[in-house]
Design a protein around this motif. Sequence first.
Motif, PDB file in Angstrom:
ATOM      1  N   ILE A  10      43.036  28.730  39.519  1.00 39.51           N
ATOM      2  CA  ILE A  10      42.456  29.954  40.081  1.00 39.51           C
ATOM      3  C   ILE A  10      43.550  30.879  40.603  1.00 39.51           C
ATOM      4  O   ILE A  10      43.581  32.080  40.300  1.00 39.51           O
ATOM      5  CB  ILE A  10      41.456  29.612  41.207  1.00 39.51           C
ATOM      6  N   ILE A  12      38.177  31.063  33.041  1.00 40.27           N
ATOM      7  CA  ILE A  12      38.814  31.624  34.237  1.00 40.27           C
ATOM      8  C   ILE A  12      39.445  32.983  33.931  1.00 40.27           C
ATOM      9  O   ILE A  12      39.374  33.913  34.731  1.00 40.27           O
ATOM     10  CB  ILE A  12      39.856  30.638  34.809  1.00 40.27           C
ATOM     11  N   LEU A  17      37.205  36.153  34.433  1.00 34.14           N
ATOM     12  CA  LEU A  17      36.611  36.498  35.726  1.00 34.14           C
ATOM     13  C   LEU A  17      37.353  37.657  36.378  1.00 34.14           C
ATOM     14  O   LEU A  17      38.558  37.802  36.229  1.00 34.14           O
ATOM     15  CB  LEU A  17      36.650  35.285  36.662  1.00 34.14           C
ATOM     16  N   ASP A  36      33.588  29.049  47.086  1.00 33.90           N
ATOM     17  CA  ASP A  36      32.493  28.137  46.748  1.00 33.90           C
ATOM     18  C   ASP A  36      33.002  26.706  46.586  1.00 33.90           C
ATOM     19  O   ASP A  36      32.388  25.747  47.063  1.00 33.90           O
ATOM     20  CB  ASP A  36      31.802  28.583  45.454  1.00 33.90           C
ATOM     21  N   LEU A  37      34.145  26.585  45.911  1.00 36.60           N
ATOM     22  CA  LEU A  37      34.739  25.270  45.695  1.00 36.60           C
ATOM     23  C   LEU A  37      35.117  24.625  47.018  1.00 36.60           C
ATOM     24  O   LEU A  37      34.832  23.448  47.273  1.00 36.60           O
ATOM     25  CB  LEU A  37      35.970  25.415  44.794  1.00 36.60           C
ATOM     26  N   HIS A  70      42.472  22.472  39.799  1.00 33.24           N
ATOM     27  CA  HIS A  70      41.567  23.590  39.528  1.00 33.24           C
ATOM     28  C   HIS A  70      41.882  24.773  40.450  1.00 33.24           C
ATOM     29  O   HIS A  70      41.860  25.931  40.014  1.00 33.24           O
ATOM     30  CB  HIS A  70      40.123  23.147  39.712  1.00 33.24           C
ATOM     31  N   ILE A 109      35.035  25.409  37.053  1.00 32.49           N
ATOM     32  CA  ILE A 109      34.812  26.413  36.016  1.00 32.49           C
ATOM     33  C   ILE A 109      35.618  26.008  34.795  1.00 32.49           C
ATOM     34  O   ILE A 109      36.757  25.541  34.910  1.00 32.49           O
ATOM     35  CB  ILE A 109      35.265  27.795  36.504  1.00 32.49           C
ATOM     36  N   ARG A 140      35.664  34.346  44.967  1.00 30.84           N
ATOM     37  CA  ARG A 140      34.388  33.707  45.288  1.00 30.84           C
ATOM     38  C   ARG A 140      34.349  32.276  44.767  1.00 30.84           C
ATOM     39  O   ARG A 140      33.832  31.375  45.436  1.00 30.84           O
ATOM     40  CB  ARG A 140      33.235  34.519  44.694  1.00 30.84           C
ATOM     41  N   SER A 141      34.923  32.055  43.593  1.00 31.88           N
ATOM     42  CA  SER A 141      34.923  30.699  43.037  1.00 31.88           C
ATOM     43  C   SER A 141      35.742  29.753  43.908  1.00 31.88           C
ATOM     44  O   SER A 141      35.384  28.586  44.080  1.00 31.88           O
ATOM     45  CB  SER A 141      35.461  30.703  41.606  1.00 31.88           C
ATOM     46  N   TYR A 142      36.847  30.262  44.490  1.00 32.17           N
ATOM     47  CA  TYR A 142      37.615  29.416  45.400  1.00 32.17           C
ATOM     48  C   TYR A 142      36.809  29.096  46.652  1.00 32.17           C
ATOM     49  O   TYR A 142      36.751  27.935  47.090  1.00 32.17           O
ATOM     50  CB  TYR A 142      38.935  30.080  45.805  1.00 32.17           C
ATOM     51  N   GLU A 166      35.568  37.662  41.676  1.00 29.86           N
ATOM     52  CA  GLU A 166      34.904  36.441  41.213  1.00 29.86           C
ATOM     53  C   GLU A 166      35.819  35.230  41.351  1.00 29.86           C
ATOM     54  O   GLU A 166      35.366  34.123  41.666  1.00 29.86           O
ATOM     55  CB  GLU A 166      34.456  36.609  39.755  1.00 29.86           C
ATOM     56  N   LEU A 167      37.110  35.426  41.127  1.00 28.21           N
ATOM     57  CA  LEU A 167      38.073  34.349  41.342  1.00 28.21           C
ATOM     58  C   LEU A 167      38.088  33.939  42.815  1.00 28.21           C
ATOM     59  O   LEU A 167      38.101  32.745  43.143  1.00 28.21           O
ATOM     60  CB  LEU A 167      39.475  34.793  40.905  1.00 28.21           C
TER      61      LEU A 167
END
Length: 853
Positions: free
Chosen positions: A646, A435, A438, A449-450, A642, A430, A445-447, A442-443
Amino acid sequence: MNQLQEKEAVLTPQNEVRASDKKFIVWPSEIKEGAPLGGKVKGLARLTANHFPVPPWVVVHPNAFLESLRSAESPVELHCGEKLKLDLMQSLEELCPGRDRVAVRSAGLQEDGVQHSFAGLLQTFLDVEHHDVSDNVVKVWRSAFDPRVLSYRQARGMASRAPAPAVIIQRMVRADKAGVAFSLDPMSGNSDYVVVTAVKGAASLLMDGHADGETWHVNRRGAVIKSPGKNTHLTSEEACLIAQWVRKIETSFGSPQDIEWALEGGRFYFLQARPITALGSSRGKEAPILWDNSNIADSFGGVTTPLTFSLARQIYAKAYRRFFRLMGAGSLSSSEEDLFHKLLGFIQGRIYCNLTHWYRALMLLPGFKWSRSLLEEMMGYDDPGLQNRRHFAVKEFFLMLMAGGRMLGTYFTLNHKAKLFHDRVDTLFIDKNRIGGLREEELARSYHDLEKEMITCWDLPFITDSLALIFHRALTRICGDPGLQNALLSEEGMKIAELPSRLKQMSLVAAESKELVRLLRFATEEEILENLPNHTHFKSLFDDYLESFGDRCADDLRLETATARENPLPVFRTIGSLAFQDPGKNESDPQSQRKKALQQVNTRLSSNPIYFRLFHWLLRNTRDLIRHRENFRFERTRLFGHIRRIFTELGLRYYRRGLLVSPHDIFFLTIEESLGFIDGTASTVNLRDLVTVRKKEYERFSKSVPPPNRFETRGIADLSFNIIPLDQKGVSASEELKGIACSGGKVCGKVQKITNPHESPIKPGRILVLEHTDPSSILLFTHAAGLLVERGSALSHAAVLAREMGLPTIVSLKGLTRRLKDGDHVELDGTSGIVKKLNGTPAPRYGFSKHSS
């Protein structure tokens, strides 16, 4: 009713439970949790409440002592008041209606606790007539102030003034046999059996050392595994029954217990129960677990935080399980699957590899018998002595072929797959500027997903690692000369290899302005950043540098470490120092070394055209594989950077909500705790107190002596006394050390030991001595004349980068940091891998020796 229940019903006395309003006397039923009556009273109260057989007893409250002390000038002159005497006589009539004699036992507030036993220091009186009880109570009080007790308190770091003592009055047991029992072996910590000791008569004979007792060991199945032989005091049935009682008491108390027991007329009684103190380290049947950090210290060296450990453990478990599945270890049992979650351990705040579990996992791979040495080299470990328990089968042969086919397919398509890999990484991140916008969920979820995406594509770096080692080994056999081979492996195209040229370019621009050089060398970070707009060319180069290498820093895989983007001061200092020294001076020429080395090999192999062509094919492929390998590792740094952004943002959100004292407190929580707070799966919501505990541990571990690089544990791994250091092979007492030659050249000079790369100003022209390195150590290399590293291999980060920079380097020098100190003079031969400690103070000389033919 079974046999045990019948025995329990017969052996359990009916202790009288009653209330009392007497001022100084407390009955068992009146004792409340937390009452200031000491560990011995607490143990007896729990035994009584849980219906274990205990002789009737009461307690003289410490208030009686304090009341008596009011009429005396000191504890030595204590006397029993008339009110206490009357209360004692009335209680004794109720306690022992048949006027049985009693035992008057000490019950200090801190006696028989988890940390302090006061064993035998406070007085106990047995066989006491009722009319003598009050006098003996006073004697027990006085014993709490005996010089022996005061010395014990001082030795244990306790306050010199003892708290008011309580006293236990208990019906005297006319023991036929008595003794002590331990729910585990207090000497070894072995919990496989109960230790029962016995003497004829009272147990005091045993505890006072007046009689040698017999010893029995009874295992968890109730079988005698050690007995005194013939003519024993106890029968084997009695020993097993005592052990059964003791295990029930341990379960009831929730911790290992030291029990005093007595047998009177066929009935067992328990006279006291206390925690086992000063428990010895386990040397019993517990299987040893081998721990080692020689490989992982490059990535996670030193004390780190729970967030970093939980991330490393999670990635190792999932990524290696996927890689093993790809290599043919598909269907596994639940216990085998569990191995992958225990590849790493967190010992005294430091990350270690569980080498025992690593090898058990490696044994699951088809063909481990033949690939063992290669896998050991890939991990950076030597053989811990575990034997392969699997037998070769036809199925394993086909699984080996399939795994080899996958590796061969990767080899032929590596360039294409590498491009897809790097493109995929770029799409996962992202934009750092987004960042902050978010939401918390969402933070999280981004972790997730990553993590999911990166785990599924990390098999490519693993296979590339394996291929690089295979080709490197083959090249070593043909080349034969480590010095020549290291010079030949210098190769361009690695992302991290751009870093030295970027630093050099910025230092050349900075050297044009004396004011800028001064700022870079001495000013604060704020002052430098404030003045950067006045130096537009330099600022443009520096911004480009941060865009490419902003996640690089010393210990850049430790999430709690500030990156170059967050803390650019070390980079400013490096550039300033290079600009002050004249960036173009004393520059080495790896290209020239490579050319000379290639000429020598060509001359040597010219008479054998097959070997000549094979050598050049291996060299080309080894260079390509090492380049891809290092570029994949560079992506790993970007990944961790990254993830750090987060969680740093998440810490800021928690701080703003008042959940944390500081945004950086997030690093003292695990991933599960940090994200579980969002999705409702956290086991606690009091994050502040949890962080406080973790910070205190972190500080304590940072100040303590670290465990050795390799050790084994038996039993509970986190107990410091269970850590058993292992001898480090290869550490000699001579003035010469032999390691792995990584980058050719010979140099003499003073050494500088680097313990903290963040806080170590480098003196130009020194030979640097480090325990381990990571890619960000390149900021140190720019000032050095040579490099000595205690750990590492010919393909470690330090070796690859040193070859790029033409820096004479030796790694894997066992015992290096213990053998050398700041200012020692050494001769470093990067071609032979030998370091010699020199006497006197020779003038430094720098230069590269010619590679031998």
